[in-house]
Write a protein that holds these residues in place. Structure first.
Motif, short mmCIF file in Angstrom:
data_model
loop_
_atom_site.label_atom_id
_atom_site.label_comp_id
_atom_site.label_asym_id
_atom_site.label_seq_id
_atom_site.Cartn_x
_atom_site.Cartn_y
_atom_site.Cartn_z
N LEU A 122 34.17 43.83 47.38
CA LEU A 122 33.20 44.84 46.97
C LEU A 122 33.52 45.36 45.58
N TYR A 123 32.50 45.38 44.71
CA TYR A 123 32.65 45.89 43.34
C TYR A 123 31.71 47.08 43.19
N THR A 124 32.24 48.17 42.65
CA THR A 124 31.42 49.37 42.53
C THR A 124 30.77 49.49 41.16
N CYS A 125 30.90 48.44 40.32
CA CYS A 125 30.23 48.41 39.02
C CYS A 125 30.07 46.96 38.59
N LEU A 126 28.97 46.67 37.88
CA LEU A 126 28.72 45.31 37.40
C LEU A 126 29.83 44.85 36.46
N PHE A 127 30.47 45.81 35.81
CA PHE A 127 31.52 45.50 34.82
C PHE A 127 32.91 45.81 35.36
N ALA A 128 33.02 45.85 36.69
CA ALA A 128 34.31 46.19 37.29
C ALA A 128 35.35 45.11 37.03
N VAL A 129 36.60 45.52 37.16
CA VAL A 129 37.72 44.59 37.00
C VAL A 129 38.35 44.34 38.36
N ILE A 130 38.26 45.34 39.25
CA ILE A 130 38.90 45.24 40.56
C ILE A 130 37.87 45.18 41.68
N GLY A 131 38.10 44.28 42.65
CA GLY A 131 37.26 44.21 43.85
C GLY A 131 38.06 44.72 45.04
N HIS A 132 37.35 45.09 46.10
CA HIS A 132 37.99 45.64 47.29
C HIS A 132 37.66 44.72 48.46
N ASP A 133 38.70 44.23 49.15
CA ASP A 133 38.55 43.17 50.15
C ASP A 133 37.96 43.66 51.46
N LEU A 134 36.68 43.42 51.65
CA LEU A 134 36.03 43.76 52.93
C LEU A 134 36.13 42.60 53.92
N ARG A 135 36.33 41.38 53.43
CA ARG A 135 36.42 40.23 54.32
C ARG A 135 37.63 40.39 55.26
N LYS A 136 38.73 40.88 54.68
CA LYS A 136 39.95 41.12 55.46
C LYS A 136 39.63 42.07 56.63
N LEU A 137 38.80 43.10 56.33
CA LEU A 137 38.46 44.09 57.37
C LEU A 137 37.51 43.48 58.40
N VAL A 138 36.51 42.76 57.93
CA VAL A 138 35.49 42.25 58.86
C VAL A 138 36.05 41.12 59.71
N ARG A 139 37.14 40.48 59.23
CA ARG A 139 37.78 39.43 60.02
C ARG A 139 39.02 39.95 60.74
N GLY A 140 39.31 41.26 60.53
CA GLY A 140 40.50 41.86 61.14
C GLY A 140 40.13 42.62 62.40
N GLU A 141 40.97 43.55 62.77
CA GLU A 141 40.76 44.33 64.01
C GLU A 141 39.92 45.59 63.78
N GLU A 142 39.56 45.86 62.51
CA GLU A 142 38.88 47.14 62.22
C GLU A 142 37.54 47.23 62.93
N SER A 143 37.21 48.43 63.40
CA SER A 143 35.90 48.67 64.02
C SER A 143 34.89 48.98 62.91
#
Ligand code: SF4
Length: 358
Positions: free
Chosen positions: A296-317
């Motif tokens: 997940l990127y919170t800006c078109l010009f972002a440098v850092i992404g946040h891993d949601l795949r890890k969460l959606v494939r993990g144990e998180e509800s």
């Protein structure tokens, strides 16, 4: 699509806990998250130099593998969590989204998510003629088609794969016929390349109901060799059209609308201008972008992404993923375009637009 109208987000209505009246999380600039752009593939069949230059995205380029990209079920689950958090609009992007196999199946899976009011797609139009009917039948509301020139030679040069303009025009016609409207036509204007085609583009779509949006050439990613000298400012684009077809400024249709709207005084419709360079609009930016592999990127010009795949494939509800998103968004400070001019941001390492969609 649900018809729930969100309560206007005015300071008076804002809740004590800093949330919007609808309880949605606001970022550090009091912007809610309303618009999620979902890249469903990092691949494309064009090589537009301002987005996916051949020199970088050549034969040896390592595109994402099948197992790395989110499945339809994972995309749907995340989209539901985002909708529960206040997202109203889903835009499918790429790369080129129509290259993703069984795309209509995904659209069907997203089309009944509670809270989503607008399900749209941005495409280069290359496959639209044959897919328009299936996309509409699956539940897609409308399309945005990238079309950088009507001049066949210029268009072939700008997609850099020698693709003929007529096939994109046929795609737009097919989309109109099945009701994927209003159609927006996006033209990236680059000095010395296609600025001479602006008027012809306006002339061609005036009175059709289709809305051409002229986009200032942007320093997205790190591979397009962007220079300020190649930018044709919104003011120049509007002036060029106004000289032939008088225009008047129109009010935005909603808070956070990307394009500045201009109406033809003779009633022949409207155009839009997306002026990220000369008139930045970060103050109302309610957008986030999800890459095909779940970053997940919170800006078109972002440098850092946040891993949601890890969460959606993990144990998180779903709740836990929702809380993660709320906390992430509440800390958001992005305003790259506003800071571009003051050079306080180097821009090194920016994510590629072809990876997260425009
Ligand atoms: S530069 Fe970033 S914060 Fe500003 S409008 Fe674009 S995406 Fe939004």
């Amino acid at each position: 699509m649900s018809t729930r109208k969100p309560t206007p987000d005015t300071p008076a209505n804002r809740r004590k806990d800093g949330r919007s009246p609808d309880g949605d999380v606001l970022d550090t600039m009091k912007r809610p998250l309303r618009d999620l752009r979902i890249s469903v593939t990092d691949r494309c069949n064009f090589r537009c130099p301002y987005c996916m230059p051949k020199e970088v995205f050549g034969r040896d380029y390592k595109f994402l593998k099948r197992g790395e990209i989110l499945t339809f079920e994972e995309i749907r689950r995340l989209a539901r969590v985002f909708a529960a958090g206040g997202v109203k609009k889903l835009r499918l992007t790429g790369g080129e989204p129509t290259l993703r196999r069984d795309l209509p199946t995904l659209i069907e899976m997203l089309s009944d998510i509670q809270g989503i009011e607008d399900l749209t797609l941005t495409t280069n139009g290359s496959l639209l003629k044959n897919m328009a009917g299936d996309l509409k039948a699956a539940g897609l509301d409308r399309v945005t088609v990238s079309l950088d020139s009507l001049n066949d030679a210029v268009f072939r040069e700008m997609n850099d794969v020698d693709f003929p303009v007529q096939r994109v025009l046929d795609g737009i016609q097919a989309a109109a016929e099945v009701g994927l409207t209003p159609i927006k036509v996006n033209m990236v204007v680059k000095k010395g390349v296609n600025e001479g085609d602006v008027l012809e583009m306006a002339r061609r779509f005036r009175g059709t109901g289709h809305i051409v949006r002229f986009i200032e050439y942007m320093d997205v990613g790190t591979s397009n060799g962007w220079r300020m000298d190649d930018v044709v400012a919104a003011k120049e684009i509007v002036a060029a059209i106004d000289a032939e077809f008088p225009l008047e400024a129109l009010d935005p249709q909603y808070k956070g609308e990307v394009a500045n709207r201009w109406g033809y005084r003779d009633g022949a419709g409207e155009i839009g201008v997306i002026a990220s360079v000369s008139q930045p609009f970060c103050g109302d930016c309610t957008r986030a972008r999800l890459s095909a592999d779940g970053q997940l990127y919170t800006c078109l010009f972002a440098v850092i992404g946040h891993d949601l795949r890890k969460l959606v494939r993990g144990e998180e509800s779903d709740e836990e993923i929702g809380e993660f998103l709320d906390s992430l968004w509440s800390r958001r400070k992005d305003r790259y375009s506003e800071l571009r001019a003051s050079q306080t941001e180097s821009g090194d390492g920016k994510v590629e637009m072809s990876y997260i969609g425009g």
